[in-house]
Scaffold this active site. Structure first.
Site, PDB file in Angstrom:
ATOM      1  N   HIS A 172       0.834  -1.206   0.000  1.00 47.62           N
ATOM      2  CA  HIS A 172       0.000   0.000   0.000  1.00 47.62           C
ATOM      3  C   HIS A 172       0.871   1.260   0.000  1.00 47.62           C
ATOM      4  O   HIS A 172       1.698   1.422   0.897  1.00 47.62           O
ATOM      5  CB  HIS A 172      -0.890   0.005   1.244  1.00 47.62           C
ATOM      6  CG  HIS A 172      -1.934   1.082   1.230  1.00 47.62           C
ATOM      7  ND1 HIS A 172      -1.803   2.245   1.946  1.00 47.62           N
ATOM      8  CD2 HIS A 172      -3.121   1.165   0.578  1.00 47.62           C
ATOM      9  CE1 HIS A 172      -2.872   3.006   1.740  1.00 47.62           C
ATOM     10  NE2 HIS A 172      -3.687   2.373   0.927  1.00 47.62           N
ATOM     11  N   TYR A 203       8.616   7.000  -4.299  1.00 46.51           N
ATOM     12  CA  TYR A 203       9.228   7.821  -5.347  1.00 46.51           C
ATOM     13  C   TYR A 203      10.383   7.084  -6.007  1.00 46.51           C
ATOM     14  O   TYR A 203      11.541   7.444  -5.850  1.00 46.51           O
ATOM     15  CB  TYR A 203       9.687   9.152  -4.755  1.00 46.51           C
ATOM     16  CG  TYR A 203       8.542   9.938  -4.147  1.00 46.51           C
ATOM     17  CD1 TYR A 203       7.636  10.592  -4.963  1.00 46.51           C
ATOM     18  CD2 TYR A 203       8.358  10.008  -2.767  1.00 46.51           C
ATOM     19  CE1 TYR A 203       6.572  11.305  -4.425  1.00 46.51           C
ATOM     20  CE2 TYR A 203       7.295  10.707  -2.216  1.00 46.51           C
ATOM     21  CZ  TYR A 203       6.406  11.355  -3.048  1.00 46.51           C
ATOM     22  OH  TYR A 203       5.357  12.060  -2.518  1.00 46.51           O
ATOM     23  N   HIS A 226      -9.388   7.042  -3.270  1.00 48.12           N
ATOM     24  CA  HIS A 226      -9.538   5.635  -3.655  1.00 48.12           C
ATOM     25  C   HIS A 226     -10.715   5.409  -4.595  1.00 48.12           C
ATOM     26  O   HIS A 226     -10.788   4.387  -5.267  1.00 48.12           O
ATOM     27  CB  HIS A 226      -9.751   4.754  -2.402  1.00 48.12           C
ATOM     28  CG  HIS A 226      -8.567   4.719  -1.491  1.00 48.12           C
ATOM     29  ND1 HIS A 226      -8.326   5.680  -0.535  1.00 48.12           N
ATOM     30  CD2 HIS A 226      -7.531   3.849  -1.396  1.00 48.12           C
ATOM     31  CE1 HIS A 226      -7.216   5.391   0.118  1.00 48.12           C
ATOM     32  NE2 HIS A 226      -6.704   4.287  -0.382  1.00 48.12           N
ATOM     33  N   CYS A 267       7.145  18.665  -6.751  1.00 45.58           N
ATOM     34  CA  CYS A 267       6.829  17.307  -6.334  1.00 45.58           C
ATOM     35  C   CYS A 267       7.271  16.342  -7.428  1.00 45.58           C
ATOM     36  O   CYS A 267       7.052  16.595  -8.613  1.00 45.58           O
ATOM     37  CB  CYS A 267       5.326  17.156  -6.081  1.00 45.58           C
ATOM     38  SG  CYS A 267       4.887  15.454  -5.638  1.00 45.58           S
TER      39      CYS A 267
END
Lengths: 604, 604
Positions: A138, A433, A163, A286
């Site tokens: 997850h 990442y 979700h 980001c």
């Protein structure tokens, strides 16, 4: 001694689980694992670790080892090939599990027993899933998964609505093992309330467009980015992984400890008075900016937020140099920066933050020690943003600024700094990442963690060259009939301190290009070019476009840009060959379409 | 005091111009400008400057100022739209100027008078050209253009045959002002001999494939690059701008001087004994590698050599750190590296080499001072290559190794090192290696120098991420009918010390990809990853390919690779959007085609 009001607050707000009887509130008292708590064992262990300021890294790596075990008690095996929703389904239908009369009905009492890392079952809208294998897969972390084990997902996803985009429920169908009876399906949601830890988040500017609400992730209106070289604080993109802590600056403490230094605690006042102030202009982005561009039916992205385009901004940060603080704590930073001193125990600088998830698991990340001791690296413990105290959304009162590094390294609401031989073991470092090859996807590969060939999936530390056309705005209208030229403006940036050396612009979708004028008002040294470059170019409209405009005919322009950095690296034309399952480092040409009037759909 | 045997040799060999009477040999005596020399004034000034070790930079920048002047005496204006060779012409025809009965006949005596920077005429195969405007536009430098002014180009191009590729003669047609009579055309070439300064160049390995002979530029057979991690010296690509000097190591002197230091002279023995020896493994690549890929009929490249693909190699270099030598000469390199000392006069480290052109104009380049004083930068005055003394082709006895930098910075046959506030003013710094936007071409823009918007054409210092499939070799044949898999091997590299983090390979031309295994045996620090990464991956042939192979049917594979560096920058798919007039930093996917048998052309 631990003046972290927000922590208490966050935990008071956190996961309250009520099935029949109230579970003990873990934020009260010692937070020791209790046999009658319904929290999973791992989550309780993590809570304990957090409360004692201890071995979160250990707990995390322990769960990483457990992986997927074929449990002998697989009473309800999930079918190999589950039915897939028909393609024409309405989007919201995709969030409802399909009827599965082929599967057995499982009593709710039985589901509730599968609530720890040995076996994790979940219900959702009448369906029952066995997601035990998913323990480390997850993206939001193991503790949250354990927190909800044995329960219904509806109240949790009421908060985490990201979700509910169809593909998540579709994917889970593969792991569906049964159904609840109609009565149990009702009961499953009735008994649960889930506190909303985000209710004390700050109020955001309406021009900071929400990409996800909980946690809040917002990107500025792109056309506003070229209005100022320094992005105003309220417009600066916000990337929160968790709820925003509410920290009393008078009670704030920064702990610095670890290998090769003496443990120190600094108040905000200490930081401001013991060290010289240093300012640096740097752009943050980001790693997942433009993630929505990588999400398609064929190639789905199972990580949030799905940024559109604007998760990049530029500000002047004020604070103290990390190297000054480390030197104060006893590290010979000059000798290290000159390569005269090397210690295999001193390799990384880990950060832990005051923001936590519902189970008390705090945000963390790390940077290489080289970045911290680099005399020209400008890495800061920052307490100012554009001359103001840090806003709450940006880490008040103190955050890391590691110029040139990916956004997630630059931990906000900084609590602990730990010198270590290892990178942070937090999922935000180790999982979220990474740059996987295009043949690796979430569904087959990354939902089991660690996946195969993890060594071929580097962790993002620096980001590639990129540029964005900000003006004219996306889908905007060109003005008058006698328009002869158009001015294109945008921003360009490259990670790791590489500068922007040239930006080419095109109004024909990339068939022809010309170099724009560059604006970089801040003096920056070679390989220390932390701040973005703005660009602008007035382009003559081609003869045929001008004629068609004059005749009032329909005209559209496809405006795009491509930047080249100081390594002469450049932006690729398309996304497809660079698709990656985590949706990171997306830097193909960004196209802006403009036209001369609203298209009216003709009704026949 | 100036023990440079090679210089004398080179000049003895150099340009001897004989029109009627022998011109004085500039290499003898004082080399002062002489009124009866047929060398142009600027060339003579440059010769003088070289001989006195002086103001070459000034001379060069003076000629740069002169630019294109419309001379009033344009007796023979060139027509606006010259006839273009028909497309179907045989290649060698393109090297013959077309008949131009529309143009006047100009006497050879008149041509010969246009031999200085005021007016430069040339003849070639009966055509007369006025190339005065081109004074600073020639990629090979102004002095050579002046050397040949007023003369026929045939004997010069006998040596520099890279001009004879059709497009050069075609381009000159635009500047044609007349014809020679048949008699004059013969006379023009009869009177001239041009010494070949390359005749004492070393003999090269046959696997080092010549891309241009004079100067020699050679690239290794690509399939040999993955046989060793360190490229053997005889295979290492050779990029010479001029003839190879023949230097007696006992007479070698390195001069170090300039701002902020005390002038020093070092013998080879001094370098070896006064400073600690340092070794570094680093990859070198010519900025123009793969230039031939950018050369097409539509978009021609007017700079040489037209490398195919292999101008990249990897070696271990031994020598002394430049920063140690600068420190010895009085520079506080530690304070500079730590940012504690900055001096606006100390910005660049210029290099001048012992190799010169026919007029005595020496090779030169520079690196930023940051690169030289960087304690972790590994910049060397190198005297060893893979454990042997430097081969002559690689700079014997001493060259610059500036890891991560573009090849041309790493001056060979090093003579002088000058600390300066300015970059080298040499054309190899200021002209040849710039990244122009795609709308800038040589014919319209760069033949007049300086061109417009030079500020939008950065000088290459670091090169982008690249990778090359080396095995199987280009156009090779697959083996047996029962082949089920194929092993792909190659090399990947990124400039500026960025590492290679992932290499994806494809056997279907880039439709599908998987990550290769990486081989980087040398430990390298973050952002100091100077050496290349080799990659390898055994890929299963797709089912349909295997079936067709088994049936003996025709099969071909399109093998390609794309590398991602530590900034997550990656290689673009195609070349076209990144076309640039100098043909630099070319890093789109390199495709290797393999098939299962020779195609036999059927004769009907």
């Amino acid at each position: 001694m631990i003046p972290v009001r927000h922590l208490l607050k966050a935990q008071t707000r956190a996961a309250i689980r009520l099935v029949g009887t109230a579970a003990p509130n873990p934020s009260q008292g010692s937070a020791k694992p209790s046999s009658n708590t319904k929290y999973g064992a791992a989550a309780a262990a993590l809570l304990a670790a957090t409360a004692t300021g201890g071995a979160i890294a250990l707990a995390e790596s322990k769960t990483e080892e457990s992986k997927y075990r074929k449990l002998p008690k697989q009473k309800y095996p999930s079918p190999e090939t589950p039915p897939i929703h028909p393609k024409e389904s309405h989007h919201s239908d995709l969030n409802n599990p399909p009827p599965r009369p082929d599967l057995p009905t499982i009593p709710l009492e039985e589901v509730e027993q599968h609530n720890d890392e040995e076996s994790m079952w979940y219900t959702f809208r009448g369906a029952v899933y066995d997601l035990t294998f998913f323990i480390n897969g997850h993206p939001g972390g193991t503790p949250r998964l354990l927190m909800a084990a044995g329960q219904d997902l509806e109240p949790y996803w009421e908060v985490y609505r990201q979700h509910l985009r169809g593909h998540v429920v579709q994917w889970m169908e593969k792991y569906r093992i049964g159904n609840l009876s109609e009565e149990d399906a009702k009961k499953a949601v009735e008994g649960i309330t889930f506190g909303d830890m985000y209710e004390t988040d700050p109020i955001r500017d309406p021009n900071n467009l929400a990409c996800s609400e909980k946690p809040f992730n917002g990107e500025p209106r792109l056309d506003l980015l070229t209005e100022n070289y320094l992005t105003p604080n309220e417009l600066f993109y916000v990337r929160n992984h968790l709820a925003v802590p509410d920290i009393d600056p008078d009670e704030y403490v920064l702990i610095v400890k670890g290998k090769g230094i003496k443990k120190h605690k600094f108040t905000l006042e200490d930081l401001k008075t013991k060290f010289p102030k240093h300012e640096v202009v740097t752009t943050l982005q980001c790693a997942g900016n433009r993630r929505e561009d990588m999400h398609s039916n064929e190639h789905q992205i199972f990580i949030s937020p799905h940024w559109v385009v604007g998760a990049m901004s530029n500000a002047k940060w004020g604070g103290v140099k990390i190297r000054d603080v480390l030197q104060y704590c006893g590290m010979d930073v000059d000798a290290m920066a000159l390569g005269k001193l090397e210690d295999p125990k001193i390799k990384h600088l880990q950060f832990e933050s005051y923001d936590t998830d519902e189970t008390g698991f705090c945000y963390g990340n790390s940077i290489p020690i080289e970045s911290a001791v680099d005399a020209l690296g400008d890495a800061l413990f920052a307490f100012e943003m554009n001359g103001e105290p840090l806003p709450r959304d940006h880490g008040f009162p103190v955050r890391v600024i590691a110029p040139g590094h990916v956004g997630n390294c630059q931990a906000k609401w900084l609590h602990k700094v730990i010198v270590s031989d290892k990178e942070s073991s937090k999922p935000w470092k180790q999982k979220s990442y990474r740059g996987f090859a295009p043949d690796i996807n979430f569904e087959e590969d990354l939902s089991h963690w660690p996946p195969k060939r993890l060594d071929q999936a580097p962790i993002v530390l620096f980001q590639p060259v990129t540029s964005l056309v900000c003006n004219p705005p996306q889908n905007s209208l060109m003005g008058a009939k006698d328009l002869t030229e158009i001015t294109v403006k945008g921003v360009a940036w490259s990670g790791g301190g590489r500068g922007i050396e040239r930006v080419d612009v095109s109004i024909d979708g990339g068939k022809s290009w010309t170099a724009a004028e560059l604006y970089k008002p801040v003096e920056q040294k070679m390989n220390r070019q932390w701040a973005w470059t703005q660009f602008s170019k007035t382009l003559k409209l081609p003869e045929d476009v001008r004629k068609r405009l004059a005749r009032g005919e329909q005209v559209s322009l496809d405006i795009t840009s491509k930047a080249m950095n100081s390594d002469f690296n450049l932006q690729p034309e398309t996304m497809e060959p660079y698709w990656n399952a985590r949706g990171v480092c997306i830097n193909h040409w960004y196209h802006v379409k403009v036209r001369n009037y609203f298209f009216v759909r003709r009704v026949v």
